[in-house]
Design a protein around this motif. Structure first.
Motif, PDB file in Angstrom:
ATOM      1  N   LEU A 128       0.805  -1.213   0.000  1.00  0.00           N
ATOM      2  CA  LEU A 128       0.000   0.000   0.000  1.00  0.00           C
ATOM      3  C   LEU A 128       0.844   1.272   0.000  1.00  0.00           C
ATOM      4  CD1 LEU A 128      -2.852  -0.967   2.507  1.00  0.00           C
ATOM      5  CD2 LEU A 128      -2.897  -1.017   0.011  1.00  0.00           C
ATOM      6  N   THR A 129       1.900   1.278   0.799  1.00  0.00           N
ATOM      7  CA  THR A 129       2.711   2.495   0.885  1.00  0.00           C
ATOM      8  C   THR A 129       3.469   2.777  -0.411  1.00  0.00           C
ATOM      9  OG1 THR A 129       4.493   1.200   1.911  1.00  0.00           O
ATOM     10  CG2 THR A 129       2.990   2.369   3.377  1.00  0.00           C
ATOM     11  N   ALA A 130       3.575   1.770  -1.301  1.00  0.00           N
ATOM     12  CA  ALA A 130       4.218   2.023  -2.588  1.00  0.00           C
ATOM     13  C   ALA A 130       3.398   2.988  -3.428  1.00  0.00           C
ATOM     14  CB  ALA A 130       4.424   0.709  -3.344  1.00  0.00           C
ATOM     15  N   LEU A 131       2.104   3.076  -3.156  1.00  0.00           N
ATOM     16  CA  LEU A 131       1.240   4.022  -3.857  1.00  0.00           C
ATOM     17  C   LEU A 131       1.425   5.388  -3.200  1.00  0.00           C
ATOM     18  CD1 LEU A 131      -1.870   1.695  -3.919  1.00  0.00           C
ATOM     19  CD2 LEU A 131      -0.441   2.256  -5.894  1.00  0.00           C
ATOM     20  N   ALA A 132       2.604   5.961  -3.429  1.00  0.00           N
ATOM     21  CA  ALA A 132       3.034   7.109  -2.634  1.00  0.00           C
ATOM     22  C   ALA A 132       2.274   8.393  -2.934  1.00  0.00           C
ATOM     23  CB  ALA A 132       4.534   7.341  -2.845  1.00  0.00           C
ATOM     24  N   ARG A 133       1.788   8.559  -4.153  1.00  0.00           N
ATOM     25  CA  ARG A 133       1.153   9.820  -4.508  1.00  0.00           C
ATOM     26  C   ARG A 133      -0.352   9.636  -4.669  1.00  0.00           C
ATOM     27  NH1 ARG A 133       3.860  12.533  -9.535  1.00  0.00           N
ATOM     28  NH2 ARG A 133       2.358  14.112  -8.914  1.00  0.00           N
ATOM     29  N   SER A 191       9.439   4.056 -10.459  1.00  0.00           N
ATOM     30  CA  SER A 191      10.813   3.703 -10.145  1.00  0.00           C
ATOM     31  C   SER A 191      11.065   3.706  -8.646  1.00  0.00           C
ATOM     32  CB  SER A 191      11.766   4.690 -10.831  1.00  0.00           C
ATOM     33  OG  SER A 191      11.540   6.005 -10.376  1.00  0.00           O
ATOM     34  N   GLY A 192      11.908   2.764  -8.202  1.00  0.00           N
ATOM     35  CA  GLY A 192      12.331   2.723  -6.812  1.00  0.00           C
ATOM     36  C   GLY A 192      11.312   2.185  -5.845  1.00  0.00           C
ATOM     37  N   SER A 193      10.240   1.577  -6.328  1.00  0.00           N
ATOM     38  CA  SER A 193       9.226   1.049  -5.427  1.00  0.00           C
ATOM     39  C   SER A 193       9.009  -0.427  -5.700  1.00  0.00           C
ATOM     40  CB  SER A 193       7.891   1.795  -5.607  1.00  0.00           C
ATOM     41  OG  SER A 193       7.276   1.419  -6.825  1.00  0.00           O
ATOM     42  N   TRP A 194       8.473  -1.119  -4.706  1.00  0.00           N
ATOM     43  CA  TRP A 194       8.231  -2.543  -4.857  1.00  0.00           C
ATOM     44  C   TRP A 194       7.212  -2.816  -5.960  1.00  0.00           C
ATOM     45  CZ3 TRP A 194       4.027  -5.775  -4.466  1.00  0.00           C
ATOM     46  CH2 TRP A 194       4.319  -7.143  -4.433  1.00  0.00           C
ATOM     47  N   LEU A 195       6.127  -2.033  -5.998  1.00  0.00           N
ATOM     48  CA  LEU A 195       5.132  -2.242  -7.042  1.00  0.00           C
ATOM     49  C   LEU A 195       5.702  -1.910  -8.420  1.00  0.00           C
ATOM     50  CD1 LEU A 195       1.786  -0.917  -5.519  1.00  0.00           C
ATOM     51  CD2 LEU A 195       2.373  -3.262  -6.118  1.00  0.00           C
ATOM     52  N   GLY A 196       6.502  -0.840  -8.490  1.00  0.00           N
ATOM     53  CA  GLY A 196       7.113  -0.486  -9.763  1.00  0.00           C
ATOM     54  C   GLY A 196       8.001  -1.580 -10.315  1.00  0.00           C
ATOM     55  N   ALA A 197       8.626  -2.347  -9.416  1.00  0.00           N
ATOM     56  CA  ALA A 197       9.503  -3.431  -9.850  1.00  0.00           C
ATOM     57  C   ALA A 197       8.742  -4.520 -10.594  1.00  0.00           C
ATOM     58  CB  ALA A 197      10.222  -4.032  -8.643  1.00  0.00           C
TER      59      ALA A 197
END
Length: 309
Positions: A128-133, A191-197
Protein backbone atom coordinates in the motif's frame (compact mmCIF):
# COMPACT_ATOMS: atom_id res chain seq x y z
CA UNK A 1 3.29 -17.53 -9.38
CA UNK A 2 1.28 -14.29 -9.30
CA UNK A 3 3.62 -12.15 -7.20
CA UNK A 4 1.08 -9.39 -6.59
CA UNK A 5 -1.65 -11.81 -5.53
CA UNK A 6 0.73 -13.54 -3.11
CA UNK A 7 1.95 -10.22 -1.71
CA UNK A 8 -1.62 -9.04 -1.14
CA UNK A 9 -2.44 -12.31 0.60
CA UNK A 10 0.58 -12.37 2.90
CA UNK A 11 0.49 -8.66 3.65
CA UNK A 12 -3.15 -8.91 4.67
CA UNK A 13 -4.00 -5.93 2.45
CA UNK A 14 -7.75 -5.72 2.74
CA UNK A 15 -10.41 -3.11 2.18
CA UNK A 16 -13.34 -2.20 4.39
CA UNK A 17 -16.27 0.05 3.68
CA UNK A 18 -15.86 3.38 5.47
CA UNK A 19 -19.02 5.42 5.11
CA UNK A 20 -21.40 6.75 2.48
CA UNK A 21 -21.71 10.50 2.18
CA UNK A 22 -24.51 12.61 0.72
CA UNK A 23 -24.14 16.38 0.43
CA UNK A 24 -26.06 19.32 -0.98
CA UNK A 25 -25.57 23.04 -1.54
CA UNK A 26 -22.28 24.39 -0.13
CA UNK A 27 -20.34 21.93 2.02
CA UNK A 28 -16.81 20.95 2.97
CA UNK A 29 -15.23 18.18 5.00
CA UNK A 30 -11.61 17.96 6.19
CA UNK A 31 -10.32 14.49 7.05
CA UNK A 32 -7.29 14.17 9.31
CA UNK A 33 -4.55 11.77 8.36
CA UNK A 34 -5.83 8.20 8.43
CA UNK A 35 -3.33 5.37 9.06
CA UNK A 36 -4.59 3.29 6.13
CA UNK A 37 -5.05 4.14 2.46
CA UNK A 38 -8.33 5.88 1.61
CA UNK A 39 -10.33 5.43 -1.58
CA UNK A 40 -13.16 7.82 -2.42
CA UNK A 41 -15.60 6.68 -5.10
CA UNK A 42 -17.86 9.31 -6.68
CA UNK A 43 -21.33 7.89 -7.28
CA UNK A 44 -22.93 11.23 -8.15
CA UNK A 45 -21.96 14.89 -8.40
CA UNK A 46 -18.73 16.82 -9.00
CA UNK A 47 -16.86 17.14 -5.67
CA UNK A 48 -13.48 18.78 -5.26
CA UNK A 49 -10.58 17.03 -3.52
CA UNK A 50 -8.11 19.13 -1.53
CA UNK A 51 -4.69 17.68 -0.68
CA UNK A 52 -2.02 19.63 1.16
CA UNK A 53 0.60 21.03 -1.21
CA UNK A 54 -1.43 20.33 -4.36
CA UNK A 55 -4.05 22.17 -6.37
CA UNK A 56 -7.68 21.11 -5.78
CA UNK A 57 -8.92 18.50 -8.24
CA UNK A 58 -12.50 18.11 -9.42
CA UNK A 59 -13.91 14.62 -9.82
CA UNK A 60 -17.07 13.42 -11.55
CA UNK A 61 -19.47 10.51 -11.26
CA UNK A 62 -17.65 7.26 -11.94
CA UNK A 63 -14.27 8.70 -10.89
CA UNK A 64 -12.25 7.46 -7.92
CA UNK A 65 -9.42 8.98 -5.87
CA UNK A 66 -6.93 6.85 -3.94
CA UNK A 67 -4.80 8.41 -1.20
CA UNK A 68 -1.77 6.74 0.36
CA UNK A 69 -1.69 6.00 4.11
CA UNK A 70 -1.47 9.08 6.32
CA UNK A 71 -2.61 11.62 3.73
CA UNK A 72 -4.63 14.46 5.25
CA UNK A 73 -7.18 15.75 2.75
CA UNK A 74 -10.50 17.46 2.27
CA UNK A 75 -13.59 17.08 0.11
CA UNK A 76 -15.84 19.99 -0.76
CA UNK A 77 -18.45 21.33 -3.12
CA UNK A 78 -15.99 23.79 -4.65
CA UNK A 79 -12.30 24.72 -4.91
CA UNK A 80 -12.52 27.61 -2.42
CA UNK A 81 -14.94 26.26 0.20
CA UNK A 82 -13.95 26.36 3.87
CA UNK A 83 -13.91 22.79 5.20
CA UNK A 84 -14.99 21.75 8.66
CA UNK A 85 -13.66 18.83 10.69
CA UNK A 86 -15.26 15.43 10.33
CA UNK A 87 -17.75 14.50 13.06
CA UNK A 88 -15.96 11.29 14.00
CA UNK A 89 -18.81 9.93 16.13
CA UNK A 90 -21.43 10.48 13.41
CA UNK A 91 -19.16 8.95 10.79
CA UNK A 92 -18.55 5.93 13.03
CA UNK A 93 -22.31 5.47 13.54
CA UNK A 94 -22.92 5.71 9.80
CA UNK A 95 -20.27 3.08 9.19
CA UNK A 96 -21.59 0.76 11.89
CA UNK A 97 -25.25 1.11 10.86
CA UNK A 98 -24.73 1.22 7.12
CA UNK A 99 -26.46 4.61 7.11
CA UNK A 100 -25.49 7.81 5.31
CA UNK A 101 -23.32 10.66 6.59
CA UNK A 102 -24.98 13.90 5.43
CA UNK A 103 -23.52 17.36 4.89
CA UNK A 104 -24.92 20.68 3.69
CA UNK A 105 -28.57 21.20 2.82
CA UNK A 106 -30.97 19.03 0.82
CA UNK A 107 -31.45 18.06 -1.88
CA UNK A 108 -28.29 15.96 -2.11
CA UNK A 109 -26.31 16.59 -5.27
CA UNK A 110 -23.20 14.61 -4.37
CA UNK A 111 -22.85 10.99 -3.28
CA UNK A 112 -19.53 9.48 -2.21
CA UNK A 113 -18.48 6.06 -0.98
CA UNK A 114 -15.33 5.87 1.13
CA UNK A 115 -13.27 2.69 1.44
CA UNK A 116 -10.27 2.18 3.76
CA UNK A 117 -7.36 -0.18 3.11
CA UNK A 118 -4.87 -1.52 5.63
CA UNK A 119 -2.20 -4.19 5.71
CA UNK A 120 -0.69 -6.35 8.44
CA UNK A 121 1.84 -4.20 10.38
CA UNK A 122 4.13 -7.23 10.78
CA UNK A 123 4.72 -7.27 7.01
CA UNK A 124 7.25 -4.84 5.55
CA UNK A 125 6.63 -5.46 1.83
CA UNK A 126 5.13 -2.07 0.92
CA UNK A 127 2.05 -3.04 -1.06
CA UNK A 128 0.00 0.00 0.00
CA UNK A 129 2.71 2.50 0.88
CA UNK A 130 4.22 2.02 -2.59
CA UNK A 131 1.24 4.02 -3.86
CA UNK A 132 3.03 7.11 -2.63
CA UNK A 133 1.15 9.82 -4.51
CA UNK A 134 -2.58 10.59 -4.60
CA UNK A 135 -4.15 9.05 -7.68
CA UNK A 136 -7.27 10.24 -9.50
CA UNK A 137 -8.71 7.87 -12.09
CA UNK A 138 -11.41 9.26 -14.34
CA UNK A 139 -14.24 7.01 -15.47
CA UNK A 140 -13.52 7.73 -19.13
CA UNK A 141 -9.94 6.42 -18.90
CA UNK A 142 -10.84 3.16 -17.18
CA UNK A 143 -14.20 1.62 -18.18
CA UNK A 144 -13.50 -1.46 -16.06
CA UNK A 145 -13.23 0.67 -12.93
CA UNK A 146 -16.45 2.48 -13.79
CA UNK A 147 -18.32 -0.83 -14.10
CA UNK A 148 -16.94 -1.97 -10.74
CA UNK A 149 -18.07 1.28 -9.13
CA UNK A 150 -21.55 0.78 -10.60
CA UNK A 151 -21.62 -2.72 -9.13
CA UNK A 152 -20.60 -1.37 -5.70
CA UNK A 153 -23.23 1.38 -5.71
CA UNK A 154 -25.93 -1.09 -6.78
CA UNK A 155 -25.07 -3.49 -3.96
CA UNK A 156 -25.16 -0.69 -1.41
CA UNK A 157 -28.38 0.82 -2.76
CA UNK A 158 -30.21 -2.53 -2.84
CA UNK A 159 -28.86 -4.72 0.00
CA UNK A 160 -29.70 -8.40 -0.38
CA UNK A 161 -28.52 -11.69 1.01
CA UNK A 162 -24.74 -11.85 0.57
CA UNK A 163 -24.31 -8.07 0.10
CA UNK A 164 -21.65 -7.83 2.81
CA UNK A 165 -19.55 -10.54 1.16
CA UNK A 166 -20.10 -8.98 -2.27
CA UNK A 167 -19.02 -5.52 -1.07
CA UNK A 168 -15.88 -6.92 0.57
CA UNK A 169 -14.91 -8.62 -2.69
CA UNK A 170 -15.63 -5.51 -4.75
CA UNK A 171 -13.47 -3.23 -2.60
CA UNK A 172 -10.58 -5.70 -2.92
CA UNK A 173 -11.08 -5.69 -6.70
CA UNK A 174 -10.97 -1.88 -6.69
CA UNK A 175 -7.53 -1.98 -5.06
CA UNK A 176 -6.18 -4.32 -7.75
CA UNK A 177 -7.61 -2.09 -10.48
CA UNK A 178 -5.90 0.94 -8.94
CA UNK A 179 -2.59 -0.90 -8.76
CA UNK A 180 -2.90 -1.85 -12.44
CA UNK A 181 -3.71 1.73 -13.38
CA UNK A 182 -0.80 3.05 -11.31
CA UNK A 183 1.62 0.67 -13.03
CA UNK A 184 0.35 1.77 -16.44
CA UNK A 185 1.13 5.44 -15.81
CA UNK A 186 4.38 7.37 -16.15
CA UNK A 187 7.32 5.00 -15.46
CA UNK A 188 9.00 7.72 -13.39
CA UNK A 189 6.25 7.28 -10.81
CA UNK A 190 7.05 3.57 -10.60
CA UNK A 191 10.81 3.70 -10.14
CA UNK A 192 12.33 2.72 -6.81
CA UNK A 193 9.23 1.05 -5.43
CA UNK A 194 8.23 -2.54 -4.86
CA UNK A 195 5.13 -2.24 -7.04
CA UNK A 196 7.11 -0.49 -9.76
CA UNK A 197 9.50 -3.43 -9.85
CA UNK A 198 6.62 -5.58 -11.09
CA UNK A 199 7.03 -3.89 -14.48
CA UNK A 200 10.57 -5.24 -14.85
CA UNK A 201 10.30 -8.85 -16.15
CA UNK A 202 13.73 -9.80 -14.77
CA UNK A 203 12.91 -8.64 -11.24
CA UNK A 204 9.37 -9.98 -11.44
CA UNK A 205 10.55 -13.45 -12.49
CA UNK A 206 13.15 -13.52 -9.72
CA UNK A 207 10.60 -12.46 -7.10
CA UNK A 208 8.20 -15.10 -8.41
CA UNK A 209 10.84 -17.76 -7.70
CA UNK A 210 11.40 -16.49 -4.15
CA UNK A 211 7.67 -16.26 -3.47
CA UNK A 212 6.96 -19.73 -4.89
CA UNK A 213 9.74 -21.46 -2.93
CA UNK A 214 10.76 -19.31 0.05
CA UNK A 215 12.33 -22.39 1.71
CA UNK A 216 15.03 -22.63 -0.97
CA UNK A 217 18.36 -20.98 -0.04
CA UNK A 218 18.20 -18.60 -2.99
CA UNK A 219 21.35 -16.75 -4.03
CA UNK A 220 21.96 -14.32 -6.87
CA UNK A 221 23.59 -17.14 -8.81
CA UNK A 222 20.78 -19.68 -8.37
CA UNK A 223 18.13 -17.07 -9.14
CA UNK A 224 19.96 -15.93 -12.27
CA UNK A 225 20.33 -19.52 -13.47
CA UNK A 226 16.66 -20.30 -12.85
CA UNK A 227 15.38 -17.33 -14.86
CA UNK A 228 18.12 -17.65 -17.53
CA UNK A 229 19.96 -14.35 -17.10
CA UNK A 230 23.46 -13.52 -15.96
CA UNK A 231 24.27 -12.66 -12.36
CA UNK A 232 25.34 -9.18 -13.47
CA UNK A 233 22.05 -8.62 -15.28
CA UNK A 234 19.97 -9.76 -12.32
CA UNK A 235 21.93 -7.62 -9.86
CA UNK A 236 21.73 -4.58 -12.14
CA UNK A 237 17.96 -4.87 -12.57
CA UNK A 238 17.38 -5.39 -8.85
CA UNK A 239 19.43 -2.35 -7.89
CA UNK A 240 17.71 -0.19 -10.51
CA UNK A 241 14.21 -1.30 -9.52
CA UNK A 242 14.51 -1.73 -5.76
CA UNK A 243 17.85 -0.26 -4.72
CA UNK A 244 18.98 -3.57 -3.21
CA UNK A 245 20.54 -6.91 -4.11
CA UNK A 246 18.45 -10.03 -4.85
CA UNK A 247 19.53 -11.56 -1.55
CA UNK A 248 18.28 -8.55 0.44
CA UNK A 249 14.59 -9.01 -0.38
CA UNK A 250 12.32 -8.57 2.65
CA UNK A 251 9.91 -11.30 1.62
CA UNK A 252 11.46 -14.10 3.67
CA UNK A 253 11.63 -11.83 6.72
CA UNK A 254 7.92 -11.05 6.29
CA UNK A 255 7.06 -14.75 6.24
CA UNK A 256 9.25 -15.34 9.28
CA UNK A 257 7.64 -12.46 11.17
CA UNK A 258 4.17 -13.89 10.64
CA UNK A 259 5.28 -17.37 11.75
CA UNK A 260 6.91 -15.96 14.86
CA UNK A 261 3.77 -14.08 15.79
CA UNK A 262 1.12 -16.62 14.78
CA UNK A 263 2.69 -20.00 15.56
CA UNK A 264 4.70 -21.72 18.27
CA UNK A 265 7.23 -23.12 15.81
CA UNK A 266 10.79 -23.00 17.13
CA UNK A 267 13.20 -20.55 15.53
CA UNK A 268 15.16 -23.47 14.04
CA UNK A 269 12.09 -24.64 12.09
CA UNK A 270 11.23 -21.14 10.90
CA UNK A 271 14.77 -20.47 9.70
CA UNK A 272 14.61 -23.54 7.44
CA UNK A 273 11.12 -22.67 6.19
CA UNK A 274 12.37 -19.30 4.89
CA UNK A 275 15.53 -20.58 3.23
CA UNK A 276 18.28 -20.25 5.84
CA UNK A 277 20.69 -23.13 6.37
CA UNK A 278 21.35 -22.32 10.01
CA UNK A 279 19.41 -20.61 12.81
CA UNK A 280 22.44 -18.41 13.47
CA UNK A 281 22.46 -17.02 9.91
CA UNK A 282 18.71 -16.50 10.08
CA UNK A 283 18.89 -14.72 13.44
CA UNK A 284 21.60 -12.41 12.15
CA UNK A 285 19.58 -11.52 9.04
CA UNK A 286 16.38 -11.11 11.05
CA UNK A 287 18.05 -8.75 13.51
CA UNK A 288 19.28 -6.60 10.60
CA UNK A 289 15.78 -6.48 9.14
CA UNK A 290 13.69 -6.05 12.30
CA UNK A 291 16.11 -4.61 14.83
CA UNK A 292 15.81 -7.47 17.32
CA UNK A 293 16.43 -11.20 17.58
CA UNK A 294 13.61 -13.58 16.48
CA UNK A 295 12.74 -14.72 20.02
CA UNK A 296 12.69 -11.15 21.30
CA UNK A 297 10.55 -10.08 18.34
CA UNK A 298 8.03 -12.86 19.06
CA UNK A 299 7.72 -11.82 22.71
CA UNK A 300 7.49 -8.12 21.86
CA UNK A 301 4.87 -8.53 19.12
CA UNK A 302 2.67 -10.87 21.13
CA UNK A 303 2.76 -8.58 24.13
CA UNK A 304 1.82 -5.60 21.96
CA UNK A 305 -1.04 -7.37 20.21
CA UNK A 306 -2.31 -9.32 23.19
CA UNK A 307 -1.42 -12.68 21.62
CA UNK A 308 0.81 -13.85 24.47
CA UNK A 309 0.51 -17.52 25.36
Amino acid sequence: MDVLAEALRVSGARGALGFMLEAGETWGLWLDDYPGAALHVVARGTPWFHIAGERPVQARAGDAVLLSPGTAHGIASGPDVTMGACDVESAARARANGSVYRLGLPPARTELITVHYEQDPAVSTPVLTALARPMHIEARENPGLERTIELLTTELAQPRIGTTAAVNSIVDLLLIQFIRAWLARDPRERSGSWLGAMRDPVVRDALACIHAEPERPWTTETLATTISVSRATLSRHFRAALGQTPGATQWRMDLASLRLRDTDEPVEAISGAVGYGSPHAFSRAFRRARGMAPGEYRTHLRARTGLGR
